[in-house]
Design a protein around this motif. Structure first.
Motif, PDB file in Angstrom:
ATOM      1  N   MET A  42       0.846  -1.195   0.000  1.00  0.00           N
ATOM      2  CA  MET A  42       0.000   0.000   0.000  1.00  0.00           C
ATOM      3  C   MET A  42       0.882   1.245   0.000  1.00  0.00           C
ATOM      4  O   MET A  42       1.755   1.404   0.845  1.00  0.00           O
ATOM      5  N   GLN A  43       0.688   2.133  -0.971  1.00  0.00           N
ATOM      6  CA  GLN A  43       1.413   3.390  -1.002  1.00  0.00           C
ATOM      7  C   GLN A  43       0.548   4.490  -0.399  1.00  0.00           C
ATOM      8  O   GLN A  43      -0.656   4.314  -0.188  1.00  0.00           O
ATOM      9  N   LYS A  44       1.172   5.634  -0.147  1.00  0.00           N
ATOM     10  CA  LYS A  44       0.441   6.701   0.532  1.00  0.00           C
ATOM     11  C   LYS A  44       0.804   8.063  -0.050  1.00  0.00           C
ATOM     12  O   LYS A  44       1.962   8.334  -0.352  1.00  0.00           O
ATOM     13  N   LEU A  45      -0.221   8.907  -0.172  1.00  0.00           N
ATOM     14  CA  LEU A  45      -0.047  10.309  -0.554  1.00  0.00           C
ATOM     15  C   LEU A  45      -0.215  11.166   0.685  1.00  0.00           C
ATOM     16  O   LEU A  45      -1.256  11.131   1.342  1.00  0.00           O
ATOM     17  N   SER A  46       0.810  11.945   1.021  1.00  0.00           N
ATOM     18  CA  SER A  46       0.729  12.892   2.138  1.00  0.00           C
ATOM     19  C   SER A  46       0.349  14.259   1.601  1.00  0.00           C
ATOM     20  O   SER A  46       1.009  14.785   0.694  1.00  0.00           O
ATOM     21  N   ILE A  47      -0.711  14.832   2.155  1.00  0.00           N
ATOM     22  CA  ILE A  47      -1.222  16.128   1.724  1.00  0.00           C
ATOM     23  C   ILE A  47      -0.917  17.147   2.819  1.00  0.00           C
ATOM     24  O   ILE A  47      -1.479  17.084   3.909  1.00  0.00           O
ATOM     25  N   ILE A  48       0.000  18.053   2.543  1.00  0.00           N
ATOM     26  CA  ILE A  48       0.429  19.033   3.547  1.00  0.00           C
ATOM     27  C   ILE A  48      -0.382  20.305   3.386  1.00  0.00           C
ATOM     28  O   ILE A  48      -0.403  20.921   2.314  1.00  0.00           O
ATOM     29  N   ILE A  49      -1.060  20.712   4.462  1.00  0.00           N
ATOM     30  CA  ILE A  49      -1.885  21.917   4.447  1.00  0.00           C
ATOM     31  C   ILE A  49      -1.344  22.909   5.474  1.00  0.00           C
ATOM     32  O   ILE A  49      -1.570  22.756   6.679  1.00  0.00           O
ATOM     33  N   PRO A  50      -0.605  23.950   5.039  1.00  0.00           N
ATOM     34  CA  PRO A  50      -0.209  25.013   5.960  1.00  0.00           C
ATOM     35  C   PRO A  50      -1.412  25.914   6.205  1.00  0.00           C
ATOM     36  O   PRO A  50      -2.115  26.289   5.263  1.00  0.00           O
ATOM     37  N   ALA A  51      -1.667  26.249   7.456  1.00  0.00           N
ATOM     38  CA  ALA A  51      -2.883  27.012   7.771  1.00  0.00           C
ATOM     39  C   ALA A  51      -2.557  28.193   8.673  1.00  0.00           C
ATOM     40  O   ALA A  51      -1.959  28.031   9.738  1.00  0.00           O
ATOM     41  N   PHE A  52      -2.959  29.378   8.233  1.00  0.00           N
ATOM     42  CA  PHE A  52      -2.847  30.578   9.054  1.00  0.00           C
ATOM     43  C   PHE A  52      -4.146  31.366   8.919  1.00  0.00           C
ATOM     44  O   PHE A  52      -4.461  31.899   7.856  1.00  0.00           O
ATOM     45  N   ASN A  53      -4.916  31.376   9.992  1.00  0.00           N
ATOM     46  CA  ASN A  53      -6.213  32.067  10.019  1.00  0.00           C
ATOM     47  C   ASN A  53      -7.131  31.576   8.897  1.00  0.00           C
ATOM     48  O   ASN A  53      -7.691  32.353   8.131  1.00  0.00           O
ATOM     49  N   GLU A  54      -7.292  30.262   8.814  1.00  0.00           N
ATOM     50  CA  GLU A  54      -8.134  29.656   7.788  1.00  0.00           C
ATOM     51  C   GLU A  54      -9.347  28.947   8.399  1.00  0.00           C
ATOM     52  O   GLU A  54      -9.901  28.017   7.804  1.00  0.00           O
ATOM     53  N   GLY A  55      -9.772  29.402   9.581  1.00  0.00           N
ATOM     54  CA  GLY A  55     -10.885  28.749  10.249  1.00  0.00           C
ATOM     55  C   GLY A  55     -12.175  28.752   9.447  1.00  0.00           C
ATOM     56  O   GLY A  55     -12.996  27.839   9.583  1.00  0.00           O
ATOM     57  N   SER A  56     -12.355  29.733   8.581  1.00  0.00           N
ATOM     58  CA  SER A  56     -13.604  29.842   7.821  1.00  0.00           C
ATOM     59  C   SER A  56     -13.662  28.887   6.640  1.00  0.00           C
ATOM     60  O   SER A  56     -14.749  28.609   6.119  1.00  0.00           O
ATOM     61  N   THR A  57     -12.510  28.377   6.183  1.00  0.00           N
ATOM     62  CA  THR A  57     -12.502  27.513   4.993  1.00  0.00           C
ATOM     63  C   THR A  57     -11.904  26.133   5.238  1.00  0.00           C
ATOM     64  O   THR A  57     -12.010  25.272   4.364  1.00  0.00           O
ATOM     65  N   ILE A  58     -11.311  25.902   6.384  1.00  0.00           N
ATOM     66  CA  ILE A  58     -10.586  24.642   6.602  1.00  0.00           C
ATOM     67  C   ILE A  58     -11.517  23.436   6.505  1.00  0.00           C
ATOM     68  O   ILE A  58     -11.140  22.381   5.976  1.00  0.00           O
ATOM     69  N   HIS A  59     -12.758  23.566   6.984  1.00  0.00           N
ATOM     70  CA  HIS A  59     -13.711  22.450   6.871  1.00  0.00           C
ATOM     71  C   HIS A  59     -14.001  22.140   5.412  1.00  0.00           C
ATOM     72  O   HIS A  59     -14.101  20.964   5.017  1.00  0.00           O
ATOM     73  N   GLN A  60     -14.150  23.187   4.612  1.00  0.00           N
ATOM     74  CA  GLN A  60     -14.505  22.978   3.206  1.00  0.00           C
ATOM     75  C   GLN A  60     -13.383  22.291   2.435  1.00  0.00           C
ATOM     76  O   GLN A  60     -13.628  21.378   1.631  1.00  0.00           O
ATOM     77  N   ILE A  61     -12.140  22.716   2.673  1.00  0.00           N
ATOM     78  CA  ILE A  61     -11.039  22.085   1.946  1.00  0.00           C
ATOM     79  C   ILE A  61     -10.839  20.658   2.419  1.00  0.00           C
ATOM     80  O   ILE A  61     -10.529  19.762   1.615  1.00  0.00           O
ATOM     81  N   LEU A  62     -11.061  20.387   3.706  1.00  0.00           N
ATOM     82  CA  LEU A  62     -10.939  19.014   4.197  1.00  0.00           C
ATOM     83  C   LEU A  62     -12.036  18.123   3.625  1.00  0.00           C
ATOM     84  O   LEU A  62     -11.794  16.946   3.327  1.00  0.00           O
ATOM     85  N   ASP A  63     -13.229  18.670   3.450  1.00  0.00           N
ATOM     86  CA  ASP A  63     -14.297  17.909   2.794  1.00  0.00           C
ATOM     87  C   ASP A  63     -13.887  17.534   1.371  1.00  0.00           C
ATOM     88  O   ASP A  63     -14.129  16.415   0.913  1.00  0.00           O
ATOM     89  N   LYS A  64     -13.272  18.476   0.673  1.00  0.00           N
ATOM     90  CA  LYS A  64     -12.841  18.219  -0.701  1.00  0.00           C
ATOM     91  C   LYS A  64     -11.727  17.177  -0.744  1.00  0.00           C
ATOM     92  O   LYS A  64     -11.712  16.299  -1.618  1.00  0.00           O
ATOM     93  N   VAL A  65     -10.793  17.267   0.201  1.00  0.00           N
ATOM     94  CA  VAL A  65      -9.701  16.286   0.269  1.00  0.00           C
ATOM     95  C   VAL A  65     -10.263  14.898   0.590  1.00  0.00           C
ATOM     96  O   VAL A  65      -9.868  13.890  -0.007  1.00  0.00           O
ATOM     97  N   LYS A  66     -11.197  14.850   1.526  1.00  0.00           N
ATOM     98  CA  LYS A  66     -11.810  13.581   1.915  1.00  0.00           C
ATOM     99  C   LYS A  66     -12.518  12.923   0.740  1.00  0.00           C
ATOM    100  O   LYS A  66     -12.521  11.689   0.601  1.00  0.00           O
ATOM    101  N   ALA A  67     -13.108  13.722  -0.132  1.00  0.00           N
ATOM    102  CA  ALA A  67     -13.885  13.194  -1.254  1.00  0.00           C
ATOM    103  C   ALA A  67     -13.018  12.646  -2.379  1.00  0.00           C
ATOM    104  O   ALA A  67     -13.529  11.960  -3.276  1.00  0.00           O
ATOM    105  N   VAL A  68     -11.712  12.934  -2.345  1.00  0.00           N
ATOM    106  CA  VAL A  68     -10.827  12.485  -3.423  1.00  0.00           C
ATOM    107  C   VAL A  68     -10.695  10.967  -3.395  1.00  0.00           C
ATOM    108  O   VAL A  68     -10.425  10.369  -2.353  1.00  0.00           O
ATOM    109  N   ARG A  69     -10.880  10.340  -4.546  1.00  0.00           N
ATOM    110  CA  ARG A  69     -10.699   8.904  -4.695  1.00  0.00           C
ATOM    111  C   ARG A  69      -9.404   8.658  -5.461  1.00  0.00           C
ATOM    112  O   ARG A  69      -9.318   8.935  -6.653  1.00  0.00           O
TER     113      ARG A  69
END
Length: 238
Positions: free
Chosen positions: A1-28
């Protein structure tokens, strides 16, 4: 099993962090490739940490590793932390805003999986995909910095400043990085170009740009710093 690491630097992104994580989660991803998310909170002053912790609690099916800096260090420093903590075979950078579409990870991953590439850049300027029309001078600045970088790196990139860069893990982990803020892009590009036999590819991606009212942070001072870094790492070998 291989793995893709997705690095998300975050500075004052509380308003959008849920949305981008939803998009990352949806990736197949292709069969046999798992994913992990590395979030590095660069001493945010808003509710970024609360938002990430809440998301972790409610989405246990997505592997999220959360780290935070004790003071604001800059995007480059956050990426250095993320690269150090990543355990995947491949590493990709994902901004915490909504300018880039995680559904396009496979576009960047495919040349590596096919055995052609070690590093893949996502270009906003060679794509027939959606591209928001925004700032003329910002675009000219990006193109100039790419051209200036190419002069020192001897590459023919079209978008050196792109967020979407995918690396084989052993490549990026083997490079010593110094820049703590937005100088990361020219530094990594020039240092990659010096690796003997490196195979760098570029693919077209979409771009859903933000305005400064939306929270865009990069400005002209960062462009000046990028020029300095191109000269520093391109002309004077460290």
């Amino acid at each position: 099993m291989q793995k893709l690491s997705i690095i998300i630097p975050a500075f004052n992104e509380g308003s959008t962090i849920h949305q981008i994580l939803d998009k990352v989660k949806a990736v197949r991803l292709p069969e046999g490739i798992d994913k992990e998310v590395i979030i590095v909170n660069d001493f945010s002053l808003d509710n970024t940490e609360d938002a990430v912790v809440l998301y972790q609690q409610n989405n246990t099916d997505l592997t999220i590793h959360y780290f935070k800096h004790p003071f604001n260090k800059g995007k480059g420093a956050s990426l250095q932390t993320g690269i150090e903590k990543a355990s995947g075979d491949f590493i990709i950078i994902q901004d915490a805003d909504l300018e880039y579409d995680p559904q396009e990870y496979l576009l960047l991953l495919q040349p590596v999986l096919d055995g052609f590439a070690d590093v893949v850049y996502g270009s906003r300027f060679v794509s027939g995909r959606p591209h928001r029309i925004l700032f003329f001078w910002h675009t000219i600045g990006n193109r100039f910095l790419t051209l200036f970088s190419n002069m020192f790196s001897n590459l023919n990139l079209t978008d050196m400043e792109t967020c979407y860069k995918l690396f084989k893990s052993e490549i990026i982990k083997g490079i010593s990085l110094n820049e703590k803020r937005f100088g990361f892009e020219p530094e990594i590009t020039i240092k990659l170009a010096r690796i003997k036999g490196i195979r760098i590819y570029e693919v077209g991606i979409s771009y859903y740009g933000r305005t400064y009212e939306d929270g865009k942070k990069i400005g002209w001072k960062d462009g000046v710093r990028a020029m300095y870094c191109i000269i520093k790492y391109g002309l004077f070998k460290m």
